[in-house]
Scaffold this motif. Structure first.
Motif, PDB file in Angstrom:
ATOM      1  N   UNK A 152       0.844  -1.202   0.000  1.00 24.33           N
ATOM      2  CA  UNK A 152       0.000   0.000   0.000  1.00 24.33           C
ATOM      3  C   UNK A 152       0.880   1.252   0.000  1.00 24.33           C
ATOM      4  N   UNK A 153       0.550   2.196  -0.890  1.00 26.21           N
ATOM      5  CA  UNK A 153       1.261   3.478  -0.939  1.00 26.21           C
ATOM      6  C   UNK A 153       0.249   4.572  -0.595  1.00 26.21           C
TER       7      UNK A 153
ATOM      8  N   UNK B 152       5.816   4.965 -10.841  1.00 27.52           N
ATOM      9  CA  UNK B 152       6.924   4.801  -9.901  1.00 27.52           C
ATOM     10  C   UNK B 152       6.622   5.693  -8.700  1.00 27.52           C
ATOM     11  N   UNK B 153       7.059   5.285  -7.528  1.00 25.57           N
ATOM     12  CA  UNK B 153       6.883   6.131  -6.348  1.00 25.57           C
ATOM     13  C   UNK B 153       8.196   6.210  -5.566  1.00 25.57           C
ATOM     14  N   UNK B 154       8.410   7.399  -4.984  1.00 19.65           N
ATOM     15  CA  UNK B 154       9.527   7.548  -4.042  1.00 19.65           C
ATOM     16  C   UNK B 154       8.896   7.894  -2.705  1.00 19.65           C
ATOM     17  N   UNK B 155       9.430   7.338  -1.637  1.00 22.05           N
ATOM     18  CA  UNK B 155       8.845   7.632  -0.339  1.00 22.05           C
ATOM     19  C   UNK B 155       9.547   6.880   0.763  1.00 22.05           C
TER      20      UNK B 155
ATOM     21  N   UNK C 208       3.718   0.233   5.072  1.00 28.88           N
ATOM     22  CA  UNK C 208       3.179   0.923   3.897  1.00 28.88           C
ATOM     23  C   UNK C 208       4.172   2.010   3.510  1.00 28.88           C
ATOM     24  N   UNK C 209       3.980   2.565   2.310  1.00 32.07           N
ATOM     25  CA  UNK C 209       4.927   3.582   1.859  1.00 32.07           C
ATOM     26  C   UNK C 209       4.245   4.950   1.888  1.00 32.07           C
ATOM     27  N   UNK C 210       4.843   5.850   2.622  1.00 33.74           N
ATOM     28  CA  UNK C 210       4.345   7.231   2.641  1.00 33.74           C
ATOM     29  C   UNK C 210       5.021   7.947   1.471  1.00 33.74           C
ATOM     30  N   UNK C 211       4.218   8.342   0.478  1.00 35.05           N
ATOM     31  CA  UNK C 211       4.783   8.766  -0.800  1.00 35.05           C
ATOM     32  C   UNK C 211       5.203  10.238  -0.789  1.00 35.05           C
TER      33      UNK C 211
END
Ligand code: AMO
Length: 423
Positions: A45-46, A66-69, A87-90
């Motif tokens: 989950x992002x 693509x995501x960075x976080x 989870x990824x905090x974007x």
């Protein structure tokens, strides 16, 4: 600083990550967006907040992003996710390729709505994005790789045989013909004749080869194009060949258990390394209450396998009349041919071969074939030919049997059957 790509499987708490993948699902709230990002290793989950760069991107299901976080602690409970505690905090999201309206669903949220197999095969590359389908092909890769590893370890030589041939090996009725300049040629039904010719010089050979059979029936266990994992060994009889089969299948199943536990979980399967049982054709016929000279129907094969669960059943000493011309007779009626059954279905057949030209010519005539068409093959046995034996396992058939799939088409990327030559 360039951050390297991280796969979902490898994310760690409190680390900065750069993920690439597909939009598996989207949930929108006024002040946050929850995007499930999927790559080949899993789904995470992002979370995008209003201040995340890319918050307003028009995302569609299956778009590439693509995501960075930063990876944070989470307490999630979705079965779909492969990580529930993170989870990824974007910080930023980039839309790399926007997907159009999908012709079929990839995330099957409602388990009661299943897409038809034919629609799935028409859109196979989308179908291949599902965990279950990926699991089948990851396991098939393990099967083929283990087959290769086993025989390389045993000093077999991998050979490549022709796919365009001039004469049949498995009977004349199921050949696809090809226009070959001024001549008529056919697509190979099996590497049979060529693996034998290689063996009488190279001693131990194996190959994974595509084969084509113009069988008209459309069943859940037959394809018109399939892949065969074949071996052939010199100075070996039918029982030595069966021993190789037994050991090879054990090696393959052990490797699948060891290296594909995640995929087996997805498919809800618990595998055991099979035992072996040897039955003569006569004994097997009696157990199935058949007459001598009968072949086993799919129902009989299932019946036999139910009598010996988790077992490879070898049926040997078949009547000559039920085996191909290249199988060596044992006496006037019986041959040195065998079949192997596993989980209710035939996975392999093989035998000791005829290495004596005169017997080959007689067998060809007895089967209504013209020895003239096999001269190159028969003549090769005139110059010092050891006894030799071998077998073939159908790769898709074995995958189907091991994974208990109900249709062999599930085990082929792009099946070729009576009705399907595209995609
Ligand atoms: P056979 O014809 O029994 O033997 O084939 C060997 C194995 O290949 C698989 N197979 C198939 N799979 C899918 N669709 C088909 N139409 C199909 N036909 C066969 C099965 C089968 O057990 N030359 C011999 C082998 C040998 O003696 O070495 C042969 O081809 O798993």
């Amino acid at each position: 600083m360039v951050i390297e790509r991280t796969y979902v499987n490898d994310i760690k708490k409190n680390k900065e990550v750069f993920l690439q993948g597909w939009v598996h699902d989207i949930r929108e709230l006024p002040k946050a967006r929850f995007i499930l990002l999927r790559d080949i290793t899993g789904i995470v989950q992002c979370v995008l907040k209003q201040d995340s760069k890319g918050f307003n991107e028009k995302l569609t299901l299956e778009s590439v992003i693509s995501v960075k976080g930063k990876v944070k602690d989470a307490k999630l409970t979705s079965e779909e996710l492969s990580v529930n505690d993170m989870e990824v905090l974007v910080d930023s999201l980039e839309l790399l390729h926007k997907a159009e309206n999908l012709p079929m669903q990839v995330f099957e949220k409602d388990k009661n709505i299943m897409t038809d197999l034919s629609v799935r095969l028409d859109n196979r590359s989308l179908d291949l994005r599902k965990k279950r389908i990926q699991a089948i092909f990851k396991i098939q890769s393990e099967i083929a790789g283990s087959f290769r590893d086993f025989f390389r370890k045993n000093n077999f030589i991998e050979i490549q045989t022709p796919s365009i041939i001039a004469s049949a090996s498995e009977g004349g009725t199921s050949l696809f013909s090809v226009d070959y300049f001024e001549k008529k040629a056919y697509l190979a039904q099996s590497p049979q004749l060529y693996k034998q010719l290689a063996t009488i010089s190279l001693e131990k050979v194996f190959t994974i080869a595509p084969v084509w059979r113009a069988e008209k029936h459309n069943t859940t266990r037959h394809l018109n194009e399939s892949r065969q994992m074949d071996i052939e060994v010199a100075f070996a009889d039918d029982f030595s060949a069966m021993k190789y089969l037994e050991e090879c299948v054990s090696f393959i199943v052990s490797n699948v258990i060891k290296n594909c536990s995640k995929e087996l979980n997805v498919l809800n399967l618990k595998l055991r390394v099979p035992k072996s049982k040897y039955l003569s054709y006569d004994e097997a016929v009696k157990l199935c209450k058949l007459k001598n000279g009968d072949d086993f129907s799919p129902e009989d094969e299932r019946k036999l396998c139910n009598m010996f669960p988790d077992t490879i059943i070898f049926t040997h000493s078949w009547p000559i009349s039920l085996k191909p011309f290249y199988i060596l007779p044992k006496d006037k009626k019986l041959s040195k041919g065998f079949d192997a059954l596993y989980n209710g279905i035939e996975i392999s057949s093989g035998g000791q071969r005829v290495h004596i030209p005169e017997i080959l010519v007689k067998n060809l005539k007895d089967k209504g074939l013209n020895p003239k068409n096999f001269e190159f093959y028969v003549n090769s046995f005139k110059f010092g030919s050891p006894i030799h034996s071998g077998w073939s396992i159908g790769l898709e058939r074995f995958t189907m049997s091991l994974l208990k799939l109900d249709n062999i088409r599930e085990a082929v990327l792009y099946p070729r059957d009576r009705d399907r030559i595209a995609p």
